[in-house]
Design a protein around this motif. Sequence first.
Motif, short mmCIF file in Angstrom:
data_model
loop_
_atom_site.label_atom_id
_atom_site.label_comp_id
_atom_site.label_asym_id
_atom_site.label_seq_id
_atom_site.Cartn_x
_atom_site.Cartn_y
_atom_site.Cartn_z
N ARG A 35 48.94 36.89 53.19
CA ARG A 35 48.21 38.16 53.08
C ARG A 35 47.06 38.02 52.08
O ARG A 35 45.95 38.50 52.33
CB ARG A 35 49.16 39.28 52.66
CG ARG A 35 48.49 40.61 52.50
CD ARG A 35 47.98 41.14 53.83
NE ARG A 35 47.34 42.42 53.61
CZ ARG A 35 46.14 42.72 54.09
NH1 ARG A 35 45.48 41.88 54.81
NH2 ARG A 35 45.63 43.90 53.85
N VAL A 36 47.29 37.37 50.96
CA VAL A 36 46.26 37.19 49.94
C VAL A 36 45.10 36.36 50.51
O VAL A 36 43.94 36.61 50.19
CB VAL A 36 46.85 36.53 48.68
CG1 VAL A 36 45.77 36.04 47.74
CG2 VAL A 36 47.76 37.52 47.96
N THR A 38 43.85 36.51 53.34
CA THR A 38 43.01 37.29 54.24
C THR A 38 42.13 38.29 53.49
O THR A 38 41.31 38.95 54.11
CB THR A 38 43.87 38.07 55.26
OG1 THR A 38 44.66 39.03 54.56
CG2 THR A 38 44.75 37.13 56.05
N LEU A 39 42.29 38.45 52.18
CA LEU A 39 41.54 39.44 51.42
C LEU A 39 40.11 38.97 51.18
O LEU A 39 39.82 37.79 51.07
CB LEU A 39 42.23 39.71 50.08
CG LEU A 39 43.64 40.28 50.15
CD1 LEU A 39 44.21 40.41 48.77
CD2 LEU A 39 43.65 41.61 50.86
N ALA A 40 39.22 39.96 51.06
CA ALA A 40 37.82 39.65 50.74
C ALA A 40 37.70 39.55 49.23
O ALA A 40 38.06 40.47 48.50
CB ALA A 40 36.92 40.75 51.26
N LEU A 41 37.19 38.43 48.76
CA LEU A 41 37.02 38.23 47.33
C LEU A 41 35.56 37.91 47.02
O LEU A 41 34.89 37.24 47.81
CB LEU A 41 37.92 37.08 46.85
CG LEU A 41 39.41 37.27 47.08
CD1 LEU A 41 40.16 36.00 46.70
CD2 LEU A 41 39.92 38.43 46.25
N PRO A 46 35.99 39.82 54.60
CA PRO A 46 37.39 39.39 54.72
C PRO A 46 37.55 38.40 55.86
O PRO A 46 36.87 38.48 56.88
CB PRO A 46 38.15 40.68 55.00
CG PRO A 46 37.14 41.64 55.50
CD PRO A 46 35.81 41.23 54.90
N ARG A 49 42.47 37.81 60.15
CA ARG A 49 43.90 37.54 60.05
C ARG A 49 44.32 36.67 61.20
O ARG A 49 43.86 36.83 62.33
CB ARG A 49 44.68 38.84 60.07
CG ARG A 49 44.35 39.68 58.83
CD ARG A 49 45.32 40.77 58.66
NE ARG A 49 46.62 40.18 58.36
CZ ARG A 49 47.70 40.90 58.15
NH1 ARG A 49 47.66 42.19 58.20
NH2 ARG A 49 48.85 40.33 57.88
#
Length: 67
Positions: A35-36, A38-41, A46, A49
Amino acid sequence: MVGRAAPARTRRITAQTILLVFQLAHAVRRKIKNRVETLALGGQHPRRRIHTDAAPNHWAAGHLPVA
């Protein structure tokens, strides 16, 4: 004999419980890690998935395979 069997049974149940806890912890860690990822940073878009859905099960929907 009943007195000796009780501690052995307790040890077996304890060992199975500990194994289950480790398996569940591993699955949760893997799920969180995926899950982490797939996050936008940092202002980036993003990531998509990754879907790991299996092929549709036509038997469950009541369809018969065509021969």
